[in-house]
Every structure is written in C-alpha cells, then in structure tokens.
Design a protein around this motif. Structure first.
Motif, short mmCIF file in Angstrom:
data_model
loop_
_atom_site.label_atom_id
_atom_site.label_comp_id
_atom_site.label_asym_id
_atom_site.label_seq_id
_atom_site.Cartn_x
_atom_site.Cartn_y
_atom_site.Cartn_z
N LYS A 61 0.83 -1.20 0.00
CA LYS A 61 0.00 0.00 0.00
C LYS A 61 0.87 1.25 0.00
CE LYS A 61 -0.78 -0.55 4.99
NZ LYS A 61 -1.80 -0.69 6.04
N GLN A 101 -19.03 9.98 -1.10
CA GLN A 101 -19.17 8.56 -0.79
C GLN A 101 -20.40 8.26 0.07
OE1 GLN A 101 -17.02 5.74 -1.48
NE2 GLN A 101 -16.13 7.07 -3.01
N LYS A 140 -16.75 6.02 -6.53
CA LYS A 140 -15.48 5.30 -6.44
C LYS A 140 -14.35 6.32 -6.33
CE LYS A 140 -12.83 1.65 -8.78
NZ LYS A 140 -12.93 0.67 -7.70
N SER A 177 -10.24 6.99 -6.78
CA SER A 177 -9.01 6.47 -7.39
C SER A 177 -7.93 7.55 -7.39
CB SER A 177 -9.26 6.01 -8.83
OG SER A 177 -10.18 4.94 -8.88
N HIS A 222 -4.79 3.56 -9.50
CA HIS A 222 -4.82 2.78 -8.28
C HIS A 222 -6.07 3.15 -7.49
CE1 HIS A 222 -0.51 1.88 -8.93
NE2 HIS A 222 -0.45 3.14 -9.32
N ASN A 223 -6.69 2.16 -6.88
CA ASN A 223 -7.89 2.42 -6.07
C ASN A 223 -7.50 2.99 -4.71
OD1 ASN A 223 -9.72 1.44 -8.01
ND2 ASN A 223 -9.36 -0.66 -7.34
N SER A 243 -8.25 3.12 -0.94
CA SER A 243 -8.94 2.21 -0.02
C SER A 243 -9.51 2.93 1.20
CB SER A 243 -8.00 1.09 0.43
OG SER A 243 -6.80 1.63 0.95
N ASN A 244 -8.76 3.92 1.72
CA ASN A 244 -9.19 4.56 2.96
C ASN A 244 -8.68 5.99 3.09
OD1 ASN A 244 -10.53 2.41 4.56
ND2 ASN A 244 -8.54 1.40 4.38
N GLU A 302 -4.90 6.25 1.67
CA GLU A 302 -4.18 5.04 1.28
C GLU A 302 -4.66 4.55 -0.08
OE1 GLU A 302 -3.13 2.59 5.39
OE2 GLU A 302 -4.84 2.01 4.17
N SER A 303 -3.72 4.09 -0.89
CA SER A 303 -4.11 3.34 -2.08
C SER A 303 -3.76 1.88 -1.87
CB SER A 303 -3.41 3.89 -3.34
OG SER A 303 -2.05 3.53 -3.36
N GLU A 304 -4.33 1.01 -2.68
CA GLU A 304 -4.30 -0.43 -2.39
C GLU A 304 -3.00 -1.14 -2.72
OE1 GLU A 304 -7.71 -1.93 -4.41
OE2 GLU A 304 -9.12 -1.22 -2.90
N ASP A 305 -2.08 -0.49 -3.40
CA ASP A 305 -0.83 -1.16 -3.73
C ASP A 305 0.35 -0.19 -3.63
OD1 ASP A 305 -1.74 0.33 -5.81
OD2 ASP A 305 -1.72 -1.25 -7.30
#
Length: 288
Positions: free
Chosen positions: A81, A98, A134, A136, A145-146, A148-149, A163-166
């Motif tokens: 992340k 959201q 969504k 990104s 990148h998505n 996440s939080n 945070e992004s997922e990767d």
C-alpha cells in the motif's frame, strides 16, 4: 526527444529534479462506477457477452466525468500500500460524495437512465448492478490505483492522508530547513487539468509564513505563501524547492492575484510522524 529537451533546459536553469516530483505525484478523482450489488439475489442470473460489453462501455463513459479532482503526493509506501498526502478539504469532499444520500440517489437515477436507453438482453441486470461513487488516484503516467481509505485528517492545517491499495511511486523528501524566498516548483492538476505524462509543471517563489489567514469561515494559521498561480484541482499538491525537496503543499488559491497558500513541510512532516506513531500508521513502520 521533446522530453529530453525539457529536462535539459530545466537542468541548465538549476532544476534537474523534475522526474522525482513527477514520480511522487498523484491525481485524485472520484466518479461513479458500475458495481455488482452484493445484496441482490437474482431470479435470472444469465450473463450475455453483449450485456457485459455494454456495462463496460457505460462504465468507461461514467469514468470520464469525475465529480472531484484534486492532487496529492506520496509520503510513505510499503510492499502492499501507499500513503499519500492531500488537503483536508479534499477528503471532506470525498467523504461527502461517498456517503451523502443525494449522491446515492443521483447514481440510481443515472443508472436507470443509462439502462433505459441501452438494449440489454437480460433486463434483470439493472437490479444486479448499482452505480456507486469510487475513489481512485492516478500516477503521473496514467496508471490507476484504487483509494482504499482516508486514514488521517487534520482540519487545523488542512492536511489529510489517504491510502491506495498497492505500492507505487516515489516517496517525497522533506526539506531540512524552511524554504523562504526560494524558487518553487509545483506539479498539480490545476483547474482539474490532467493528461497522462503531461501534468503541468509550474514555477514561482516561496515567500514567508503568513501567521493567520481566513477563508470563508475557516482560519488557517502559519501557512506558507507562494507566488504560484494555481486553480482548484491543485489542492493537496506538493511545492518543492530547486533541490526537489518538499517545502509545503497547496491548500488555498487566490488566482486573481496569482498567489497561493499551504501547510509547511515542517507541519506535514510532524503530522506524518504523529500518524506513523498511531495504531493505524504502525503498519508503515518497518521493524528491524
């Protein structure tokens, strides 16, 4: 060849760190995306290739109209992340998009309109999928990148970490001293403009610290003053000196007079330390 010439010119004029700040840049966008409804139990779950193709086309069209556009930069990353810094008011808008019911209702209406004008073979598919917000972030080169939080928010200094997922990009380096009356460099989606590998680099000056400034009903203290002409969309972007070190961020723009404000490098660094020392941020701390 063109990119080489640009880098050569920047080098001759004393700035050869454009690649490092490009690699730390993130373009935040929030938009509607078609997602399967996990709560729906279908009567007829037949899936046709034509229907999937139509869903994909509709999804691409919705992605072209982001409701939120902003900027960010990488402050920390580990193997799975990446942590980015942006403005608190950007995170406020992301959360509203959201969670606010009006955006859910709008998504349902847009989905209904889109399905009514498309020829799906399985008409029940409209109940199987929903149009939902969504989040990104895109790299300088366009890689998506998505998000996440939203993991840390500080309204006082208008700073937020997401945070992004990767794992991707390059962590910024903080300056070790205040950047006063130095050249400033900024890569951002000013005015919401973003094109892969062509995000605009702007040059200006870092001035002094403004002890207090008021925007609408909010008071910002000890913000850096820049002679950087930027527009909405640049919020959350980094401001760097000629050595490529982070001097602060952009939170506020007064485009009519060509100046902008943001939290200093020291403030952002202290907030980052505070987050990393918290339970939520402990996963970013490498244990020896």
């Amino acid at each position: 060849m063109k990119n080489l010439l640009i880098l050569l010119v920047l080098f001759l004029f004393g700035f050869d760190h454009v690649k490092s700040i490009q690699d730390s840049f993130g373009f935040i966008k929030s938009y509607y995306a078609i997602q399967a409804d996990p709560n729906y139990k279908c009567v007829s779950c037949l899936t046709y290739s034509k229907d999937l193709e139509l869903l994909s086309i509709l999804n691409r069209e919705f992605k072209k109209t982001p409701y939120i556009k902003a900027s960010a930069f990488v402050v920390k990353k580990i193997k799975d992340k990446t942590l980015l810094s942006t403005s608190y008011h950007v995170c406020e808008s992301l959360k509203e998009f959201q969670t606010n019911k009006k955006f859910k209702d709008l998504g349902d209406k847009l989905m209904k309109d889109a399905f009514s004008s498309s020829l799906f073979l399985n008409t029940e598919i409209i109940k199987q999928y929903k149009l939902r917000p969504k989040m990104s972030v895109l790299e300088f080169d366009g890689t998506l990148h998505n998000i996440s939080n939203i993991v840390f928010e500080n309204p006082e200094h208008d700073v937020c970490f997401i945070e992004s997922e990767d794992s991707w990009g390059k962590e910024i380096e903080f300056t070790k001293k205040q950047c006063l009356y130095e050249k400033a460099y900024n890569i951002s989606a000013s005015g919401g403009f973003y094109e892969p590998s062509a995000v605009v680099l702007r040059e200006g000056y870092i001035n002094n610290i403004v002890k207090e400034t008021k925007v609408d009903d909010r008071v910002f203290k000890n913000h850096m003053l820049y002679t950087l002409y930027v527009l909405p969309g640049s919020s959350g972007s980094g401001v760097f000196n000629s050595k490529g070190k982070l001097c602060g961020n952009v939170n506020i723009s007064y485009s009519k007079i060509g100046v902008s404000f943001g939290a200093s490098s020291e403030i952002i660094q202290n907030l980052l330390k505070s987050f990393l020392n918290s339970p939520l941020g402990s996963s970013y701390v490498v244990k020896e």
